[in-house]
Design an enzyme around this catalytic site. Structure first.
Site, short mmCIF file in Angstrom:
data_model
loop_
_atom_site.label_atom_id
_atom_site.label_comp_id
_atom_site.label_asym_id
_atom_site.label_seq_id
_atom_site.Cartn_x
_atom_site.Cartn_y
_atom_site.Cartn_z
N SER A 199 0.85 -1.19 0.00
CA SER A 199 0.00 0.00 0.00
C SER A 199 0.89 1.25 0.00
CB SER A 199 -0.96 -0.04 1.19
OG SER A 199 -2.00 0.89 1.04
N GLU A 338 -9.15 -5.33 -4.60
CA GLU A 338 -8.54 -4.26 -3.81
C GLU A 338 -9.57 -3.40 -3.07
OE1 GLU A 338 -5.51 -3.58 -3.08
OE2 GLU A 338 -4.22 -4.45 -4.61
N HIS A 426 -7.53 -5.76 -0.46
CA HIS A 426 -6.31 -5.03 -0.12
C HIS A 426 -5.70 -5.57 1.16
CE1 HIS A 426 -3.77 -1.47 -0.56
NE2 HIS A 426 -3.96 -1.18 0.71
#
Length: 515
Positions: A199, A338, A426
Site C-alpha cells: 500500500s 482491492e 487489499h
C-alpha cells in the site's frame, strides 16, 4: 551450526535481542533499534540525523514507540496499543537464531497506512516466520508520516529555522543506510538488500525507485498494491502547507476553496506554531487538513511524497515512463478485490463518479465506464482499479524497459474472506507474505482452509525469498514485457495469464500512457 549471540554490536552501541518462543522458536529478534536521532525540537520537519551513541547494552526486546497518529491505529492486541511519540525512528531485525556459513539476504519492509498511520509493531508485520522460512534477515522500519513526514513547509523556512521536504522518505533512506552500515553484524548481506512494502509502503518503494539518491542502497524491490499516483504536486504542496498553518492558528477555520485570497501567513508566526511543543496540536490540524483536501481537491490525501525537484524530481509514473527508475529487478502487483476493504471498513477511496470525473477526456471516460456497469460490485472495482491496478500496470510497463520486472495478481481468498465479502482484498496477501496465518491474528481467517492456506503461504514466501536471494521469483513466473504482458495469478494453485482484463487495461492505458 552455532546459536547467534543475542548481543550485537552496532555502530552506535550494543543491542540485546530475544529468542523466539513457541510459534517463533528458531528465531531471534531485536526490536526498537534507533536508526536516527529523535526528530524532536529543532529536528522536527528536518531530514533525519545520525543516531546517538549509547553506553552499555540497550534492551531491544520490546515494542518501540509508534509515530504520532490516532490511537486506534496503533493496536497491537485486543485492548493494547503501542505507545506513541515523535521519537519513533526505530527498526526491528528478525533472523534465524543460528549462524550461517554465508551472509543472509536482507529484506527491508516498509509498512503501509495511506501515509497517515501505521507502525512496525503491528503483529501482522512480525518478520520471524518469513526469516525462518526463507533463511533471510528481515528488517521492519518506522518512518514519519502525516503532517510530521509529508508536508513541504519550505515556504516558511528561514536560515535560522530551515525545513526539509519529504522527511518521511528521507527516514526510509536513513534506515536503508543503517542497514548498509550495520546489518552484517546481524548476519545479513549488505550487498543483497531487497526493499518491500505494501500500500503506502509499496508506493514508497516506487518513490525510492524514482529517487536518484538511493543508488546502491538496495538491489531488488517488491511493491505490493502500490498507489503510484498517491503523490503531491508542488502547487498542491504549497497550498496544503499554507492551509495547515492557518488551521494551527485557527482550529475553527472553515476554508472551502483551494484559492488563496487571504493575506499571507507571517513566517515568524508560522514557525512559532509549527514548533509547538505539543504534537497533538499538529495531529489535530492534520486531521482537519484531510477534511479540507477531501472537500476541495476531489478526495485527495494531502500527505504523500512531494515532487520537490530535489529528492523526488518527478513522479514515479513519469520516472518509469522516461526509463529513469533505478535499474533493479522488481516484483509488483495488486490484489483481485482491492476496493472491497475500503468499501467495508475505511471509506477513503473516491467514489466511482468522482473517479471518472478526474478523467478529462469525455471519450476515454465513457470507454472506462463501459467496463464497470455491474452495479455496486463494479463501482467498488472501478475505485480500486483507478488507485491501484491501472497505474501499477503503467509503472510496470515503464520499469520493464530498464530491469527485469515480474507482475502478479493475488487472487487467493480463504472461505472466511469469501463468506464475509472481502475476497482477495487489499492487504490480504500480507498474511501469506509474513506467514501470519500461523499466528493467532490470522488463524481465524484460515478456518477450514488450512491445507490450501499452507500451500499458498509456502508458495508466496518461497517466491519472495527466492527473489530476495537471486532477483528471480522462481519457476513458472516469466518476466513481464509489454509484448506478451504475462502476469502470475497467485492462487491455489497459481497460474500465468497473458494480459488479464485486456479491455479494461487498454481503456485505462489512455489515461496513464506517456503524453
Amino acid at each position: 551450526m552455532a546459536l547467534l549471540d543475542s548481543k550485537v554490536t552496532t555502530r552506535n552501541g550494543v543491542v540485546e535481542g530475544a529468542r523466539g518462543k513457541r510459534l517463533r522458536k528458531g528465531t531471534i529478534s531485536w526490536r526498537g533499534i534507533p536508526f536516527a536521532a529523535p526528530p524532536v525540537a529543532h529536528r522536527r520537519f528536518r531530514a533525519p540525523e545520525p543516531a546517538h551513541d549509547w553506553p552499555g547494552v540497550r534492551d531491544c526486546t520490546k515494542v518501540a514507540t509508534a509515530a504520532i497518529q490516532e490511537k486506534r491505529f496503533t493496536a497491537i492486541a485486543p485492548g493494547k496499543f503501542a505507545p506513541m511519540a515523535e521519537d519513533c525512528l526505530t527498526l526491528n531485525v528478525y533472523s534465524p537464531d543460528v549462524t550461517s556459513s554465508a551472509p543472509r539476504p536482507v529484506m527491508v519492509f516498509i509498512h503501509g497506512g495511506a501515509f497517515i498511520l501505521g507502525t512496525a509493531a503491528t503483529p501482522l508485520y512480525d518478520g520471524a516466520f518469513l526469516a525462518r522460512s526463507q533463511d533471510v534477515v528481515v528488517v521492519t522500519i518506522q518512518y514519519r508520516f502525516g503532517p510530521f513526514g509529508f508536508l513541504d513547509l519550505g515556504q516558511f523556512a528561514t536560515d535560522d529555522r530551515p525545513f526539509d521536504s519529504n522527511v518521511g522518505l528521507r527516514d526510509q533512506i536513513a534506515a536503508l543506510q543503517w542497514v548498509q552500515d550495520n546489518i552484517e553484524a546481524f548476519g545479513g548481506d549488505a550487498g543483497n538488500v531487497t526493499i518491500f512494502g505494501e500500500s503506502a509502503g509499496g508506493s514508497s518503494v516506487l518513490s525510492l525507485l524514482s529517487a536518484p539518491s538511493t543508488t546502491g542502497l538496495y538491489h531488488h524491490a517488491i511493491a505490493q498494491s502500490p498507489a503510484p499516483e498517491l503523490i503531491v504536486e508542488p502547487d498542491a504542496a504549497t497550498i496544503y502547507a499554507d492551509e495547515f498553518v492557518r488551521l494551527l492558528r485557527d482550529p475553527q477555520r472553515r476554508a472551502t476553496s483551494l484559492e488563496r485570497d487571504e493575506p499571507p501567513v507571517d513566517t515568524v508566526h508560522a514557525q512559532r506554531l509549527l514548533t509547538s511543543p505539543n504534537p497533538a496540536l499538529l495531529l489535530a490540524a492534520g486531521n482537519r487538513l484531510m477534511r479540507f483536501a477531501a472537500k476541495t481537491a476531489g478526495g485527495a490525501i494531502p500527505f504523500a511524497p512531494v515532487i520537490d525537484g530535489d529528492l523526488l524530481p518527478r513522479s514515479p509514473l513519469a520516472a518509469a515512463a522516461g526509463g529513469l527508475t533505478q535499474p533493479v529487478p522488481l516484483v509488483i502487483g495488486s490484489n483481485r478485490d482491492e476496493g472491497k476493504l475500503f468499501a467495508k471498513l475505511w471509506n477513503v477511496l473516491p467514489d466511482a463518479e468522482r473517479t471518472l470525473m478526474r478523467v478529462e477526456d469525455d471519450e476515454v471516460r465513457r470507454e472506462i465506464a463501459s467496463h464497470y456497469e455491474d452495479g455496486d460490485r463494479d463501482r467498488i472495482r472501478l475505485a480500486g482499479d483507478s488507485i491501484f491496478w491501472a497505474p501499477m500496470s503503467a509503472f510496470a510497463d515503464g520499469h520493464s524497459a530498464v530491469a527485469p520486472t515480474y507482475v502478479y495478481r493475488y487472487d487467493y481468498r480463504t472461505k472466511v474472506l469469501e463468506a464475509t465479502g472481502f475476497g482477495a482484498t487489499h492487504a490480504t496477501e500480507l498474511f501469506s507474505v509474513f506467514g501470519a496465518y500461523r499466528a493467532p491474528m490470522g488463524a481465524g481467517l484460515a478456518l477450514a482452509d488450512w491445507p490450501a492456506t499452507g500451500r499458498v503461504t509456502k508458495n508466496v514466501q518461497t517466491r519472495w525469498g527466492g527473489f530476495a536471494r537471486t532477483g528471480d521469483p522462481g519457476f513458472g513466473w516469466p518476466a513481464f514485457t509489454t509484448v506478451d504482458r504475462k502476469v502470475l495469478v497467485l492462487d491455489d494453485p497459481d497460474h500465468v495469464e497473458a494480459d488479464p482484463d485486456t479491455l479494461r487495461r487498454q481503456a485505462w492505458y489512455r489515461v496513464h500512457s506517456p503524453a
